[in-house]
Design an enzyme around this catalytic site. Structure first.
Site, short mmCIF file in Angstrom:
data_model
loop_
_atom_site.label_atom_id
_atom_site.label_comp_id
_atom_site.label_asym_id
_atom_site.label_seq_id
_atom_site.Cartn_x
_atom_site.Cartn_y
_atom_site.Cartn_z
N HIS A 203 36.70 37.38 30.04
CA HIS A 203 36.52 36.02 30.31
C HIS A 203 36.95 35.04 28.98
O HIS A 203 37.88 34.17 29.20
CB HIS A 203 35.26 35.46 31.08
CG HIS A 203 35.18 34.23 31.07
ND1 HIS A 203 35.22 33.57 32.32
CD2 HIS A 203 34.49 33.26 30.37
CE1 HIS A 203 34.94 32.15 32.21
NE2 HIS A 203 34.58 32.07 31.04
N GLU A 204 36.25 35.37 27.99
CA GLU A 204 36.44 34.50 26.70
C GLU A 204 38.07 34.68 26.52
O GLU A 204 38.55 33.78 25.91
CB GLU A 204 35.72 35.22 25.61
CG GLU A 204 34.04 34.74 25.92
CD GLU A 204 33.76 33.31 26.08
OE1 GLU A 204 34.29 32.47 25.44
OE2 GLU A 204 32.85 33.19 27.09
N HIS A 207 40.59 32.47 28.04
CA HIS A 207 40.90 31.09 27.42
C HIS A 207 41.91 31.21 26.57
O HIS A 207 42.64 29.94 26.50
CB HIS A 207 39.51 30.71 27.08
CG HIS A 207 38.28 30.28 27.75
ND1 HIS A 207 38.48 29.53 28.86
CD2 HIS A 207 37.07 30.57 28.02
CE1 HIS A 207 37.38 29.35 29.48
NE2 HIS A 207 36.50 30.13 28.96
N GLU A 244 37.35 27.12 33.73
CA GLU A 244 36.34 28.12 33.87
C GLU A 244 36.72 29.17 34.72
O GLU A 244 36.65 30.36 34.69
CB GLU A 244 35.03 27.50 33.67
CG GLU A 244 34.69 27.06 32.46
CD GLU A 244 34.36 28.06 31.25
OE1 GLU A 244 33.84 29.17 31.47
OE2 GLU A 244 34.74 27.70 30.14
#
Lengths: 322, 119
Positions: A203-204, A207, A244
């Site tokens: 997930h990080e 970005h 997000e």
């Protein structure tokens, strides 16, 4: 009558945005763009990518409209200010419009200064100086190796990895002197299973893959430049929230399934309920930032609630390609 | 949490804690980690970071069971005696009359205090 006119003018500027554009055709085109952008952002709630693209379009139109307003004000309105004539009433009663344009001048200058200083700050300082309240440690080789594998799967350069000395469940990625920096807390590593941890790391890294840092810089600059426009204070956080959701979706595609991320977020949600009754911690500044329970306040929150993220993941079609 | 540590007699990891309490209280490991982190920040626990086998903390209590009891009683009674001195003393006197065992303990302490005052 004049009061009604100025009230309509005031409302129209706030609702439509590009009122400062002098040319009627441009004004119409920009308004259509903006209304369409807002419409798409509201309607396309299943696609975070479309939603964030629509929100960027709205911000761009607002930004362009603001620049046009400044130009109009400098070229036409300002020289006429001193002349007593039939337009005097317009100037007097379009006070809010003029004030807004004036604020836009200050806002635009402030945005440029803020954006430049933020970039300089990020590229000059190491992570420990950017976040002095958080203690960072050297990451173990297993974690670094895992981050490298996920970065390879995502098709991006692996970031530097640090360990946060905290028992809270926290992870974040940021830019610093050394480039992208991923930080993961000891609490997150010791609490989650391997698959769950990899899903959070993915997930990080998403970005970076989705160029969220550039979009965030643009959105923040536009918000600062247009701080007199209330719509901006809703659009910028909505854009962050859309990114997000998109990062979750990309993470699912990187690790090849949604179960691990849903499981991780469900566990973190439980501990968040405990954190909610406690004073601020590292977790409040990170990926798992607890969202407000008040629906109105949530409109201004840059992070969606974990409930919303879990619900979106459950409804995700697994056929989506990167 | 502290009871588990005192019973174990050696430092415990978050997973150890979770295994011990999972049957009685079905909580997520993340919640156990958060609670232990809070107890550490409040100074009740100490911890050591172990990097082998994946980074994790080993928690141990900073106080023995008796030291902890003293700290709690001192804190609670200190607040009560400062804020509600007469009511608190009256309550303790009533309790003394109710239980002979309490009476014996408090009398022993009062005698010790009197002895200290004479010196």
């Amino acid at each position: 009558m004049i009061l009604i006119h100025s009230a309509v003018l005031f409302a129209a500027f706030f609702l439509i945005g590009p009122l400062g554009v002098r040319n009627a055709a441009d004004k119409l085109v920009l308004s259509v763009f903006m209304a369409s952008g807002l419409g798409v952002a509201v309607v396309s709630n299943r696609s975070s990518r479309q939603q964030s693209a629509a929100l960027i379009l709205v911000l761009t139109v607002l930004f362009y409209g603001s620049v046009q307003s400044i130009s109009t004000w400098l070229r036409f309105e300002l020289p006429e200010m001193g002349i007593l004539g039939e337009r005097e009433a317009f100037h007097a009663f379009s006070f809010f419009f003029t004030m807004n344009v004036g604020l836009s001048v200050i806002g635009t200058a402030a945005a440029v200064i803020v954006a430049i200083s933020m970039e300089v700050r990020k590229t000059r300082f190491p992570l420990a100086r950017l976040m002095p309240d958080v203690e960072f440690l050297a990451a173990p080789s297993e974690l670094i190796s895992s981050v490298h594998d996920i970065s390879r799967a995502a098709g991006i350069e692996p970031p530097n990895v640090s360990l946060i000395d905290s028992g809270d469940s926290a992870a974040f990625i940021t830019r610093s002197k050394q480039g992208f920096e991923l930080a993961v807390s000891v609490g997150l590593i010791e609490s989650l299973g391997r698959d769950e941890l990899e899903a959070c790391i993915a997930h990080e890294l998403s970005h970076v893959k989705n160029n969220d840092f550039a979009l965030r810089s643009f959105a923040t600059s536009a918000r600062v430049a247009l701080f007199a426009h209330p719509l901006c204070h809703l659009i910028e956080p909505a854009l962050y929230r859309a990114r997000e959701f998109l990062a979750d979706k990309t993470a699912v595609q990187i690790v090849g399934g949604r179960d691990a991320l849903i499981s991780a977020l469900t566990k973190i949600r439980e501990s968040q309920e405990y954190i909610a009754s406690q004073p601020g911690s590292v977790a409040t500044a990170c990926l798992f930032h607890p969202a407000s329970k008040n629906r109105f306040i949530r409109l201004f929150d840059k992070h969606p609630s974990l409930d919303a993220r879990i619900k979106a993941l459950r409804g995700l079609s697994l056929d989506n390609k990167l | 949490m502290l009871e588990e540590l005192w019973e174990a007699g050696s430092p415990l990891s978050v997973r150890d804690f979770h295994n011990k309490i999972a049957d009685e209280r079905p909580v997520a490991v993340t919640t156990v980690a958060t609670i232990l982190d809070r107890l550490y920040r409040k100074g009740l626990l100490s911890r050591r970071l172990v990097k082998e086998g994946g980074p994790h903390y080993l928690y141990s209590s900073r106080l023995s069971r008796d030291e902890f009891k003293h700290v709690v009683v001192n804190n609670v009674m200190g607040v009560l005696l400062r804020g509600f001195n007469d009511v608190t003393v009256a309550y303790l006197a009533e309790r003394m009359a109710e239980k002979p065992e309490d009476h014996r303990i408090i009398s022993k302490y009062l005698n010790r205090l009197k002895g200290g005052a004479k010196k």
